[in-house]
Each structure stands twice: as C-alpha cells, then as structure tokens.
Design a protein around this motif. Structure first.
Motif, PDB file in Angstrom:
ATOM      1  N   GLN A  54       0.786  -1.226   0.000  1.00 21.66           N
ATOM      2  CA  GLN A  54       0.000   0.000   0.000  1.00 21.66           C
ATOM      3  C   GLN A  54       0.822   1.283   0.000  1.00 21.66           C
ATOM      4  OE1 GLN A  54      -3.411  -0.271  -0.357  1.00 21.66           O
ATOM      5  NE2 GLN A  54      -2.737  -2.378  -0.643  1.00 21.66           N
ATOM      6  N   CYS A  55       2.024   1.259   0.547  1.00 21.77           N
ATOM      7  CA  CYS A  55       2.773   2.512   0.693  1.00 21.77           C
ATOM      8  C   CYS A  55       3.649   2.836  -0.516  1.00 21.77           C
ATOM      9  CB  CYS A  55       3.617   2.489   1.963  1.00 21.77           C
ATOM     10  SG  CYS A  55       4.990   1.324   1.934  1.00 21.77           S
ATOM     11  N   GLY A  56       4.147   1.827  -1.215  1.00 22.60           N
ATOM     12  CA  GLY A  56       4.977   2.057  -2.389  1.00 22.60           C
ATOM     13  C   GLY A  56       6.419   2.439  -2.090  1.00 22.60           C
ATOM     14  N   THR A  57       6.811   2.483  -0.825  1.00 22.41           N
ATOM     15  CA  THR A  57       8.180   2.889  -0.493  1.00 22.41           C
ATOM     16  C   THR A  57       9.202   1.789  -0.763  1.00 22.41           C
ATOM     17  OG1 THR A  57       7.983   2.239   1.827  1.00 22.41           O
ATOM     18  CG2 THR A  57       7.406   4.509   1.272  1.00 22.41           C
ATOM     19  N   CYS A  58       8.767   0.557  -0.938  1.00 23.76           N
ATOM     20  CA  CYS A  58       9.707  -0.544  -1.170  1.00 23.76           C
ATOM     21  C   CYS A  58       9.903  -0.824  -2.657  1.00 23.76           C
ATOM     22  CB  CYS A  58       9.242  -1.808  -0.442  1.00 23.76           C
ATOM     23  SG  CYS A  58       7.755  -2.549  -1.136  1.00 23.76           S
ATOM     24  N   ARG A  59       9.638   0.164  -3.496  1.00 19.76           N
ATOM     25  CA  ARG A  59       9.779  -0.056  -4.933  1.00 19.76           C
ATOM     26  C   ARG A  59      11.233  -0.364  -5.287  1.00 19.76           C
ATOM     27  NH1 ARG A  59      10.170   4.996  -3.961  1.00 19.76           N
ATOM     28  NH2 ARG A  59      11.558   6.339  -5.131  1.00 19.76           N
ATOM     29  N   VAL A  60      11.395  -1.269  -6.234  1.00 19.32           N
ATOM     30  CA  VAL A  60      12.716  -1.647  -6.716  1.00 19.32           C
ATOM     31  C   VAL A  60      12.676  -1.708  -8.237  1.00 19.32           C
ATOM     32  CG1 VAL A  60      13.383  -2.957  -4.648  1.00 19.32           C
ATOM     33  CG2 VAL A  60      12.237  -4.127  -6.526  1.00 19.32           C
ATOM     34  N   ASN A  61      13.837  -1.564  -8.832  1.00 21.47           N
ATOM     35  CA  ASN A  61      13.974  -1.711 -10.270  1.00 21.47           C
ATOM     36  C   ASN A  61      14.748  -2.996 -10.501  1.00 21.47           C
ATOM     37  OD1 ASN A  61      13.971  -1.239 -12.984  1.00 21.47           O
ATOM     38  ND2 ASN A  61      15.504   0.381 -12.930  1.00 21.47           N
ATOM     39  N   ILE A  62      14.133  -3.965 -11.142  1.00 21.37           N
ATOM     40  CA  ILE A  62      14.805  -5.234 -11.407  1.00 21.37           C
ATOM     41  C   ILE A  62      15.585  -5.081 -12.705  1.00 21.37           C
ATOM     42  CG2 ILE A  62      14.507  -7.706 -11.825  1.00 21.37           C
ATOM     43  CD1 ILE A  62      11.994  -7.564 -10.063  1.00 21.37           C
ATOM     44  N   ILE A  63      16.900  -4.959 -12.575  1.00 25.18           N
ATOM     45  CA  ILE A  63      17.788  -4.704 -13.704  1.00 25.18           C
ATOM     46  C   ILE A  63      17.952  -5.946 -14.579  1.00 25.18           C
ATOM     47  CG2 ILE A  63      20.113  -3.944 -14.372  1.00 25.18           C
ATOM     48  CD1 ILE A  63      18.492  -1.788 -12.903  1.00 25.18           C
ATOM     49  N   LYS A  64      18.197  -7.087 -13.948  1.00 26.11           N
ATOM     50  CA  LYS A  64      18.328  -8.361 -14.659  1.00 26.11           C
ATOM     51  C   LYS A  64      17.496  -9.409 -13.938  1.00 26.11           C
ATOM     52  CE  LYS A  64      22.977  -7.864 -16.539  1.00 26.11           C
ATOM     53  NZ  LYS A  64      24.361  -8.341 -16.453  1.00 26.11           N
ATOM     54  N   GLY A  65      16.927 -10.326 -14.696  1.00 26.28           N
ATOM     55  CA  GLY A  65      16.188 -11.429 -14.100  1.00 26.28           C
ATOM     56  C   GLY A  65      14.716 -11.151 -13.874  1.00 26.28           C
ATOM     57  N   MET A  66      14.139 -10.249 -14.635  1.00 19.27           N
ATOM     58  CA  MET A  66      12.712  -9.948 -14.479  1.00 19.27           C
ATOM     59  C   MET A  66      11.861 -11.203 -14.700  1.00 19.27           C
ATOM     60  SD  MET A  66      10.746  -7.632 -13.616  1.00 19.27           S
ATOM     61  CE  MET A  66       9.244  -6.749 -13.827  1.00 19.27           C
ATOM     62  N   VAL A  75      -2.646  -6.006  -6.415  1.00 18.62           N
ATOM     63  CA  VAL A  75      -2.174  -4.970  -5.487  1.00 18.62           C
ATOM     64  C   VAL A  75      -1.116  -4.099  -6.160  1.00 18.62           C
ATOM     65  CG1 VAL A  75      -0.905  -4.581  -3.333  1.00 18.62           C
ATOM     66  CG2 VAL A  75      -2.718  -6.286  -3.410  1.00 18.62           C
ATOM     67  N   GLU A  76      -0.173  -4.734  -6.831  1.00 23.33           N
ATOM     68  CA  GLU A  76       0.883  -3.992  -7.514  1.00 23.33           C
ATOM     69  C   GLU A  76       0.351  -3.197  -8.699  1.00 23.33           C
ATOM     70  OE1 GLU A  76       5.378  -5.298  -7.986  1.00 23.33           O
ATOM     71  OE2 GLU A  76       4.003  -6.980  -8.117  1.00 23.33           O
ATOM     72  N   LYS A  77      -0.525  -3.798  -9.467  1.00 31.19           N
ATOM     73  CA  LYS A  77      -1.103  -3.095 -10.613  1.00 31.19           C
ATOM     74  C   LYS A  77      -1.846  -1.849 -10.148  1.00 31.19           C
ATOM     75  CE  LYS A  77      -1.541  -6.990 -13.707  1.00 31.19           C
ATOM     76  NZ  LYS A  77      -2.431  -7.966 -14.327  1.00 31.19           N
ATOM     77  N   ARG A 109       8.971  -2.717  -9.624  1.00 27.24           N
ATOM     78  CA  ARG A 109       8.115  -3.606  -8.831  1.00 27.24           C
ATOM     79  C   ARG A 109       8.132  -3.152  -7.378  1.00 27.24           C
ATOM     80  NH1 ARG A 109       7.188  -8.789 -10.984  1.00 27.24           N
ATOM     81  NH2 ARG A 109       5.691  -8.866  -9.288  1.00 27.24           N
ATOM     82  N   LEU A 110       7.177  -3.644  -6.621  1.00 25.44           N
ATOM     83  CA  LEU A 110       7.177  -3.460  -5.170  1.00 25.44           C
ATOM     84  C   LEU A 110       7.811  -4.711  -4.589  1.00 25.44           C
ATOM     85  CD1 LEU A 110       3.568  -2.082  -4.522  1.00 25.44           C
ATOM     86  CD2 LEU A 110       5.696  -0.797  -4.720  1.00 25.44           C
ATOM     87  N   SER A 111       8.887  -4.548  -3.837  1.00 22.68           N
ATOM     88  CA  SER A 111       9.623  -5.718  -3.345  1.00 22.68           C
ATOM     89  C   SER A 111       8.767  -6.594  -2.434  1.00 22.68           C
ATOM     90  CB  SER A 111      10.903  -5.282  -2.625  1.00 22.68           C
ATOM     91  OG  SER A 111      10.620  -4.550  -1.459  1.00 22.68           O
ATOM     92  N   CYS A 112       7.799  -6.000  -1.762  1.00 19.13           N
ATOM     93  CA  CYS A 112       6.947  -6.784  -0.862  1.00 19.13           C
ATOM     94  C   CYS A 112       6.012  -7.725  -1.616  1.00 19.13           C
ATOM     95  CB  CYS A 112       6.144  -5.863   0.059  1.00 19.13           C
ATOM     96  SG  CYS A 112       4.945  -4.822  -0.798  1.00 19.13           S
ATOM     97  N   GLN A 113       5.850  -7.511  -2.908  1.00 21.11           N
ATOM     98  CA  GLN A 113       4.938  -8.329  -3.705  1.00 21.11           C
ATOM     99  C   GLN A 113       5.668  -9.293  -4.641  1.00 21.11           C
ATOM    100  OE1 GLN A 113       1.452  -8.006  -3.225  1.00 21.11           O
ATOM    101  NE2 GLN A 113       2.305  -6.855  -1.512  1.00 21.11           N
ATOM    102  N   VAL A 114       7.011  -9.269  -4.620  1.00 17.53           N
ATOM    103  CA  VAL A 114       7.797 -10.096  -5.535  1.00 17.53           C
ATOM    104  C   VAL A 114       8.230 -11.392  -4.854  1.00 17.53           C
ATOM    105  CG1 VAL A 114       9.959 -10.239  -6.851  1.00 17.53           C
ATOM    106  CG2 VAL A 114       8.641  -8.117  -6.837  1.00 17.53           C
ATOM    107  N   THR A 115       7.945 -12.498  -5.527  1.00 19.51           N
ATOM    108  CA  THR A 115       8.433 -13.802  -5.109  1.00 19.51           C
ATOM    109  C   THR A 115       9.582 -14.162  -6.039  1.00 19.51           C
ATOM    110  OG1 THR A 115       6.215 -14.443  -4.407  1.00 19.51           O
ATOM    111  CG2 THR A 115       7.787 -16.215  -4.740  1.00 19.51           C
TER     112      THR A 115
END
Length: 137
Positions: A54-66, A75-77, A109-115
C-alpha cells in the motif's frame, strides 16, 4: 538456490526459491524502503505498510532477471499501473500510469509483492525523475 544482487549496496545473497524479496532484503541488512530519492529512508524503514503493497516505499527496479520474478498481481497493478486521478483531464482520470514518469515501467516492482524464482539484480530505491520528459507527457 537463487542469487539476488543488490546493486547500490554491493551485496549478493542466496535465497530459497519462492522467497519474498522484501523479507530477504531486510534479513540481509538492505533497506528496501528508500523513500523519495533517498529522502526519508531512515523514517520509512519503520513507517511503512509492512509488506501489504500500500505505501509504495519498497519499490525496486529489477535490472536483470525480471523473468525470475513472480507476475504482477492486483495490489501492484493498482499501485503502479492504473491511472491516478488528476484535475487535468475530463472525468478526473489521467491516462498516464501512476508511476510512468519513473521511466522504468516494465521493470519497476514493489519488493513486498515479488516472489523470487531465480537469479536477479535489483536496484533499491530507484530515483524518481520528476522533471524528465516522461513526467509531463
């Protein structure tokens, strides 16, 4: 076991397949809650939604390995892709996705939603280009 490399922190960790990116980063001493261009990182470390997306502060950019990240869920969408209300357009909906000005729409992506399903390289707290060409387009 998959290997996750945190670029800014120059840290590489092995994680079990199916692990949550936010939880594994925090276990390794990496703060995924970087705030706005690093401002507020120390506060956001404690004041966040604790993995609810919900907060969006844990956003990350996945450089390799998407391809090794789980698919984006509802939730992420909602947080990253759907239009945000603005007074500019009729009906109050701007056709630009909520974070399109970041310039990393396909890899943000939001790191909290990435497996984690395999190896990846991650940039924590990617900088917002608030004055770039995508912001006002």
């Amino acid at each position: 076991m998959p290997v996750v490399k945190f670029i800014k922190e120059k840290k590489e960790i092995e994680v079990p397949e199916g692990a949550n990116l936010r939880k594994e980063a925090m276990k390794a001493g990496v703060n995924p809650h970087q705030g706005l261009n690093g401002f507020g990182a120390s506060l956001n470390k404690f004041v966040n939604c604790h993995g609810l997306g919900q907060c969006g502060t844990c956003r990350v950019n996945i450089i390799k390995g998407m391809e090794n990240a789980s698919k984006m869920g509802l939730v992420e969408k909602t947080r990253l892709k759907w239009p945000i209300p603005t007074p500019v357009t009729p009906g109050g909906l701007d056709p630009i996705p909520a974070m399109a000005y970041l310039g990393n729409e396909e890899t943000m992506r939001l790191s909290c939603q990435v497996t984690i399903q395999g190896d990846m390289e991650v940039e924590t707290g990617p900088e917002l280009d608030l004055f770039g060409e995508n912001f006002f387009s």
